[in-house]
Design an enzyme around this catalytic site. Structure first.
Site, PDB file in Angstrom:
ATOM      1  N   LYS A 191      -7.681   5.597 -10.175  1.00 39.37           N
ATOM      2  CA  LYS A 191      -9.590   5.492 -10.456  1.00 39.37           C
ATOM      3  C   LYS A 191     -10.047   6.054  -9.317  1.00 39.37           C
ATOM      4  CE  LYS A 191      -9.040   0.420 -10.157  1.00 39.37           C
ATOM      5  NZ  LYS A 191      -7.890   0.457 -10.142  1.00 39.37           N
ATOM      6  N   ARG A 266     -14.109  -7.119 -10.690  1.00 36.36           N
ATOM      7  CA  ARG A 266     -12.649  -7.254 -10.398  1.00 36.36           C
ATOM      8  C   ARG A 266     -12.855  -8.823 -11.190  1.00 36.36           C
ATOM      9  NH1 ARG A 266     -10.346  -3.496  -7.063  1.00 36.36           N
ATOM     10  NH2 ARG A 266      -8.107  -3.808  -7.150  1.00 36.36           N
ATOM     11  N   ARG A 305       3.266   6.037  -4.136  1.00 35.25           N
ATOM     12  CA  ARG A 305       1.423   5.853  -2.802  1.00 35.25           C
ATOM     13  C   ARG A 305       2.340   5.426  -1.886  1.00 35.25           C
ATOM     14  NH1 ARG A 305      -4.036   3.652  -5.092  1.00 35.25           N
ATOM     15  NH2 ARG A 305      -2.978   2.030  -4.633  1.00 35.25           N
ATOM     16  N   ARG A 311       0.122   2.338   2.995  1.00 35.52           N
ATOM     17  CA  ARG A 311      -0.532   0.620   2.495  1.00 35.52           C
ATOM     18  C   ARG A 311       0.541  -0.473   2.208  1.00 35.52           C
ATOM     19  NH1 ARG A 311      -4.837   1.168  -2.235  1.00 35.52           N
ATOM     20  NH2 ARG A 311      -4.002  -0.458  -2.765  1.00 35.52           N
ATOM     21  N   ARG A 323      -0.685  -8.189  -7.690  1.00 36.19           N
ATOM     22  CA  ARG A 323      -1.664  -7.740  -8.307  1.00 36.19           C
ATOM     23  C   ARG A 323      -1.582  -7.581  -9.797  1.00 36.19           C
ATOM     24  NH1 ARG A 323      -0.411  -2.595  -4.646  1.00 36.19           N
ATOM     25  NH2 ARG A 323      -2.574  -1.861  -5.143  1.00 36.19           N
TER      26      ARG A 323
HETATM   27  P1  AMP Z   1      -7.602  -1.918  -4.072  1.00 35.94           P
HETATM   28  O1  AMP Z   1      -7.636  -0.539  -3.549  1.00 35.94           O
HETATM   29  O2  AMP Z   1      -8.528  -1.537  -5.937  1.00 35.94           O
HETATM   30  O3  AMP Z   1      -6.477  -1.269  -5.119  1.00 35.94           O
HETATM   31  O4  AMP Z   1      -8.149  -2.523  -3.744  1.00 35.94           O
HETATM   32  C1  AMP Z   1      -6.699  -3.053  -2.779  1.00 35.94           C
HETATM   33  C2  AMP Z   1      -7.235  -4.831  -2.390  1.00 35.94           C
HETATM   34  O5  AMP Z   1      -8.559  -5.180  -1.969  1.00 35.94           O
HETATM   35  C3  AMP Z   1      -6.888  -5.328  -3.731  1.00 35.94           C
HETATM   36  O6  AMP Z   1      -6.030  -5.657  -4.127  1.00 35.94           O
HETATM   37  C4  AMP Z   1      -7.677  -6.886  -3.502  1.00 35.94           C
HETATM   38  O7  AMP Z   1      -7.127  -7.973  -2.407  1.00 35.94           O
HETATM   39  C5  AMP Z   1      -8.799  -5.760  -2.032  1.00 35.94           C
HETATM   40  N1  AMP Z   1     -10.373  -5.774  -3.684  1.00 35.94           N
HETATM   41  C6  AMP Z   1     -10.453  -4.467  -3.269  1.00 35.94           C
HETATM   42  N2  AMP Z   1     -11.555  -5.143  -4.629  1.00 35.94           N
HETATM   43  C7  AMP Z   1     -11.922  -6.190  -4.316  1.00 35.94           C
HETATM   44  C8  AMP Z   1     -12.922  -6.882  -5.678  1.00 35.94           C
HETATM   45  N3  AMP Z   1     -13.189  -6.491  -6.263  1.00 35.94           N
HETATM   46  N4  AMP Z   1     -12.176  -8.168  -5.116  1.00 35.94           N
HETATM   47  C9  AMP Z   1     -11.754  -8.824  -4.495  1.00 35.94           C
HETATM   48  N5  AMP Z   1     -10.536  -8.431  -3.583  1.00 35.94           N
HETATM   49  C10 AMP Z   1     -10.999  -7.150  -4.110  1.00 35.94           C
END
Ligand code: AMP
Length: 367
Positions: A191, A266, A305, A311, A323
């Site tokens: 994404k 989400r 990654r 990360r 996740r």
């Molecule tokens: P991402 O970079 O999108 O994979 O997000 C990393 C982490 O941030 C996720 O595993 C969640 O812990 C938190 N996070 C990101 N976006 C959301 C969301 N829309 N709702 C809840 N937690 C989020």
């Protein structure tokens, strides 16, 4: 209707404007009818408002004007100059500023400052139109005719590069066609990578909630500290926190010609909140596009990654699987949510980056 290079559409009728003018006049009369206040109109924009206001305010009063300049084109330049100064002899008088519109409050700040050493009895601020959602000044707006959203308006004294002041009605800038997209897919689906290309191609603002959280963690903000405890485990951050943060990001980019939401919504609660919030801004999601890929490919991508991104949630297979579980449980149902609205699309997320961009572009261009 066109003024210079821009199109405007009707927003407020003469009757609606007059109702707002009378509202201000009546409210001020309640407080001041037993004395003789001095109304000070702020030129140029307030001249029509001041004229109609005075006709609606049938009690003893004086009137004067002040002129500042702060606007050029559609957005504030931030530069405020005094072109016509504060009247003399305000000692012991009640002064009421009459503004056509208050938005960020920058002009107001300067105005209040000009009266600071005038020894007035009382100093009040009245405005016909009030953009309360963007006002961040420290002074109370004492009287207002009506609250309006953060849109550029012309007419009834207000201009776009000096045109439009003579219109009896108020018009708002016609919004160019906006595209708002949700990029949907499991962690590692690509994404963020695809958003980087799409935002350039379609001139969109990319909002990644994961990136905003990581930025806050890096800068040790209260939001970052809170989010970290969830992110470290691979859990979702609570909805109310995430929704508020997303809204702030959209508000900060009110000039954007569209958004790519990446990693948001989400949960169904987030999707519902997003629809409701966008509706308040006359906006909507045009399409949700999923990037499909199977778990084993995604786990390998994320572990790779993790080696470069640092990360921690990408470096541990158990966290990655958690996740995915969060995704299956809370995020996957959004497919039905957007399908019910006829907005769900999906593309194959496996292949070369540019091939996948082309698949996404095809969906977007058919919208
Ligand atoms: P991402 O970079 O999108 O994979 O997000 C990393 C982490 O941030 C996720 O595993 C969640 O812990 C938190 N996070 C990101 N976006 C959301 C969301 N829309 N709702 C809840 N937690 C989020």
């Amino acid at each position: 209707m066109r003024l210079h290079d821009k199109s405007f559409v009707p927003y407020l009728s003469e009757a609606e404007i007059m109702t707002a003018v009378k509202q201000v006049a009546n409210a001020i009369a309640q407080d001041y009818k037993n004395e003789t206040p001095i109304f000070i109109g702020v030129l140029n924009g307030a001249f029509m408002f001041v004229a109609d206001f005075l006709k609606a305010y049938q009690h003893p009063c004086e009137v004067s004007f002040i002129k500042l300049s702060s606007y050029q084109g559609l957005t504030s330049t931030g530069i405020v100059e005094t072109l016509l100064d504060v009247p003399e002899n305000l000692d012991g008088r009640s002064v009421i500023i009459l503004e056509d519109i208050i938005d960020t409050g920058r002009t107001l700040q300067k105005l209040v400052h000009l009266f600071a050493d005038k020894n007035v009895k009382e100093f009040k601020i009245a405005t016909l139109f009030y953009k309360s959602s963007v006002y961040n000044g420290e002074y109370k707006v004492d009287y207002f005719g009506m609250e309006i959203p953060d849109r550029f308006i012309v007419g009834y004294g207000l201009d776009y590069n000096e045109l439009g002041r003579n219109l009896k009605e108020v018009y708002q800038l016609k919004q160019p066609h906006m595209i708002n997209l949700v990029l949907f897919g499991k962690p590692g689906a690509g994404k963020g990578t695809q958003a980087e290309f799409l935002k350039e191609k379609y001139n969109l603002k990319h909002i990644s909630t994961g990136d905003v959280f990581r930025y806050n963690i890096k800068n040790n903000t209260a939001l970052g500290t809170l989010a970290k405890s969830y992110i470290d485990k691979g859990d979702l951050v609570p909805d109310e926190v995430t929704i508020k943060m997303l809204q702030d990001e959209v508000e900060k980019n009110s000039e954007a010609s569209g958004f790519i939401f990446d990693g948001f919504p989400r949960t169904t609660a987030q999707a519902e909140a997003l629809d409701a919030f966008l509706a308040t801004k006359d906006m909507k999601i045009n399409a949700t596009i999923a990037l499909d890929a199977n778990d084993e490919v995604l786990i390998q991508r994320l572990l790779e990654r993790g080696k470069v991104s640092g990360r921690s949630d990408d470096q541990d297979e158990n966290k990655i699987r958690n996740r995915f579980e969060e995704y299956n449980l809370k995020t996957a149902p959004l497919k039905d949510f957007y399908e019910a609205q006829g907005k769900f699309h999906s593309v194959n997320g496996i292949g070369a980056i540019d091939e996948i961009t082309a698949r996404l572009a095809k969906v977007i261009e058919e919208l």
